[in-house]
Design a protein around this motif. Sequence first.
Motif, mmCIF file in Angstrom:
data_model
loop_
_atom_site.group_PDB
_atom_site.id
_atom_site.type_symbol
_atom_site.label_atom_id
_atom_site.label_comp_id
_atom_site.label_asym_id
_atom_site.label_seq_id
_atom_site.Cartn_x
_atom_site.Cartn_y
_atom_site.Cartn_z
ATOM 1 N N PRO A 91 -7.895 3.376 2.286
ATOM 2 C CA PRO A 91 -6.651 2.778 2.797
ATOM 3 C C PRO A 91 -5.448 3.197 1.966
ATOM 4 C CG PRO A 91 -7.908 1.154 1.576
ATOM 5 C CD PRO A 91 -8.774 2.387 1.657
ATOM 6 N N ASP A 92 -4.276 3.111 2.560
ATOM 7 C CA ASP A 92 -3.052 3.566 1.901
ATOM 8 C C ASP A 92 -2.760 2.795 0.618
ATOM 9 O OD1 ASP A 92 -2.736 5.333 3.959
ATOM 10 O OD2 ASP A 92 -1.196 4.180 5.009
ATOM 11 N N GLN A 93 -3.092 1.514 0.604
ATOM 12 C CA GLN A 93 -2.810 0.738 -0.606
ATOM 13 C C GLN A 93 -3.580 1.287 -1.795
ATOM 14 O OE1 GLN A 93 -3.576 -3.485 -0.353
ATOM 15 N NE2 GLN A 93 -2.378 -3.939 -2.178
ATOM 16 N N TYR A 94 -4.817 1.684 -1.569
ATOM 17 C CA TYR A 94 -5.565 2.280 -2.679
ATOM 18 C C TYR A 94 -4.941 3.622 -3.088
ATOM 19 C CZ TYR A 94 -8.978 4.211 -5.755
ATOM 20 O OH TYR A 94 -9.546 4.760 -6.871
ATOM 21 N N THR A 95 -4.537 4.436 -2.109
ATOM 22 C CA THR A 95 -3.946 5.740 -2.421
ATOM 23 C C THR A 95 -2.724 5.580 -3.318
ATOM 24 O OG1 THR A 95 -4.723 6.662 -0.321
ATOM 25 C CG2 THR A 95 -2.928 7.810 -1.422
ATOM 26 N N LEU A 96 -1.842 4.630 -2.979
ATOM 27 C CA LEU A 96 -0.634 4.440 -3.780
ATOM 28 C C LEU A 96 -0.964 3.847 -5.145
ATOM 29 C CD1 LEU A 96 1.837 3.169 -1.030
ATOM 30 C CD2 LEU A 96 1.793 5.410 -2.136
ATOM 31 N N SER A 97 -1.958 2.979 -5.185
ATOM 32 C CA SER A 97 -2.370 2.415 -6.474
ATOM 33 C C SER A 97 -2.917 3.514 -7.387
ATOM 34 C CB SER A 97 -3.429 1.334 -6.242
ATOM 35 O OG SER A 97 -3.896 0.816 -7.470
ATOM 36 N N ALA A 98 -3.743 4.402 -6.820
ATOM 37 C CA ALA A 98 -4.290 5.507 -7.608
ATOM 38 C C ALA A 98 -3.195 6.475 -8.047
ATOM 39 C CB ALA A 98 -5.350 6.237 -6.796
ATOM 40 N N VAL B 201 -8.243 -1.654 11.400
ATOM 41 C CA VAL B 201 -6.877 -1.701 10.879
ATOM 42 C C VAL B 201 -6.906 -2.378 9.504
ATOM 43 C CG1 VAL B 201 -4.539 -2.555 11.256
ATOM 44 C CG2 VAL B 201 -5.938 -1.826 13.211
ATOM 45 N N PRO B 202 -6.446 -1.696 8.450
ATOM 46 C CA PRO B 202 -6.496 -2.297 7.102
ATOM 47 C C PRO B 202 -5.504 -3.453 6.962
ATOM 48 C CG PRO B 202 -6.139 0.091 7.035
ATOM 49 C CD PRO B 202 -5.893 -0.345 8.430
ATOM 50 N N GLU B 203 -5.717 -4.237 5.942
ATOM 51 C CA GLU B 203 -4.805 -5.319 5.586
ATOM 52 C C GLU B 203 -4.519 -5.241 4.095
ATOM 53 O OE1 GLU B 203 -6.540 -8.995 6.707
ATOM 54 O OE2 GLU B 203 -6.593 -8.534 8.862
ATOM 55 N N MET B 204 -3.279 -5.600 3.732
ATOM 56 C CA MET B 204 -2.909 -5.564 2.320
ATOM 57 C C MET B 204 -3.588 -6.687 1.547
ATOM 58 S SD MET B 204 1.032 -4.510 1.677
ATOM 59 C CE MET B 204 0.695 -4.722 -0.071
ATOM 60 N N ILE B 205 -3.876 -6.394 0.275
ATOM 61 C CA ILE B 205 -4.402 -7.396 -0.642
ATOM 62 C C ILE B 205 -3.495 -7.415 -1.863
ATOM 63 C CG2 ILE B 205 -6.766 -7.038 0.176
ATOM 64 C CD1 ILE B 205 -7.299 -5.431 -2.385
ATOM 65 N N ASP B 206 -3.773 -8.290 -2.807
ATOM 66 C CA ASP B 206 -3.001 -8.314 -4.041
ATOM 67 C C ASP B 206 -3.241 -7.012 -4.804
ATOM 68 O OD1 ASP B 206 -2.471 -8.929 -6.990
ATOM 69 O OD2 ASP B 206 -1.816 -10.796 -6.044
ATOM 70 N N TRP B 207 -2.167 -6.404 -5.304
ATOM 71 C CA TRP B 207 -2.280 -5.116 -5.977
ATOM 72 C C TRP B 207 -3.207 -5.196 -7.199
ATOM 73 C CZ3 TRP B 207 -0.462 -0.589 -4.075
ATOM 74 C CH2 TRP B 207 0.476 -0.655 -3.048
#
Length: 546
Positions: free
Chosen positions: A372-379, A409-415
């Motif tokens: 998911p995109d959130q992991y990509t940006l975190s990495a 469809v992904p959902e955001m979680i706490d960073w």
Amino acid sequence: MAEAPRCKHNLSGRQAGAVLVFAVIALVTLNLPDYPGGFSASAFLHLPIEIPLLGLALVLLPRRMALVLAALATFAIGTVLFLKLGDIGVQSAFRRPFNPYLDLRIFADGWNLFSGSFGAMTAMLTVAGVIILFVGVLVLFFLSMRPMAKAAGKKARGMTWVFSGLLAVGLALWAAGAATGTRTYADARASTYIVNRVHAVTQAMRDMQRFDRALAESVSLPQTDTLFQAVRGRDVVLIFIESYGRSAIEDPLYAPLIELRLKVVGDELKKAGFAAASGWSRSPTMGGLSWLAHGTFLSGLWVDNQARYDRLMTSHRESLNRLFREAGWRTAAVMPAITMDWPESAYYGYDTILAADDLGYEGEPFNWVTMPDQYTLSAFDRLVRHTGDHRPVMAEIALISSHAPWTPVPEMIDWSDVGDGSVFDEQATSGDPPAVVWADRERVRRHYIGTIDYALETVGDYIARFGEDAVFIVLGDHQPAPLITGSDASRAVPVHVISCDAHLVERFEAEGFTPGMIPSANAPEPPMDEMRGKLIRIFSEPVQPR
């Protein structure tokens, strides 16, 4: 009672069957529409003159010549069928005709997407079935012509009369349509189709010659000491959002959700001290082939087909990434969709390349989407921006959560909970598989826009929380396929420029961008190849006091 004599022109059962199979295959193939919207019963109510002409030639030529003609006709029918099936597929995905000179790589890319979405075994069986069916039709077509090619003397008269009658009817219908200006129910457009395809290939070859000349032209750049002086010392982050096109903002099906999302993101950014301006840019592709958009944006040349892209990759044209590296930035590529060797990366001039296996994701994939995109940006934040190297970063990131098949469809979680990505396993294995979602067109559309909403939420939240003094250019790579947008959608994509430096953002407003996160409907749609030069110019203008 004496038996009535049979007409000497009657066809035998074998001949009649051969003529029927020959006519049906030729009629369906030559009348097959070359675009998805062309299918209707009336599309096949048309007599290609080529059919009776070919039939007469097979019957009247000497046997050996007729058999050679049958082989050539089989090759021609196979070529037409291949091209039309290619047209239907390419028109469905990219809204343009299929060009064998430019598009052969599409088959490999299609295999990667299909097998990644539905499984390798399903994809293999489907492809094998299509190939067997295709070859079977051609074999049947050739076999149907053999009785005609071998007919001689009185045995050929019946077929001669049949094809002569068809030719006479066809010519009469053709003449009647031309004379009255009404629909023509017979003509030789199949031959025209082949001629047009040959012409398209020769045009593509000439286009490549023009592209070679463009590659060889020198590019005027600012002096080294002034290049990118307006952003010196800051990270510059280029983020492509997969399939994020103008339709996501303006189509009545999607606008209520995405306009609200962009307003929320804009408020969040403003509260965090960022300014934003948004505009449009016309992508060289749609429905897929994202790398064409990347190559166009970063090279400043219009790269709208694979042949141009391949030529660009072997050229000495400096990419935007390479220019930043030469000016002192660390350059990085964050590419979660790259799962194989990527030799093209050498062209761009990256110091660091983080493909899917390099990002450390330990979670389950979202079907074709590796993470998911959130992991990509975190990495990216962990592996590129905060590594102890104090040089500024110029990064290119290709986010893929909004790539087909758009399920789940992904959902955001706490960073702080992202970790190694295994926390996303429950999301990745939830929901229906692609085969179920794609059986309902409206459901596919809901899933598509859900992933766009997620991508925008994720990017906006990342910038607001972790953007610091970086400059962000966030844009779509292309519109999704016509299945999502309709057949007449613009090829434009949104472009958002986001920075804490309000003076820098105002420079883009002077270029036609709209303040905030929603571009004006009346803003221009310059082609994407102009963006490179625009960024170089704006980023190299004298620094305004902050």
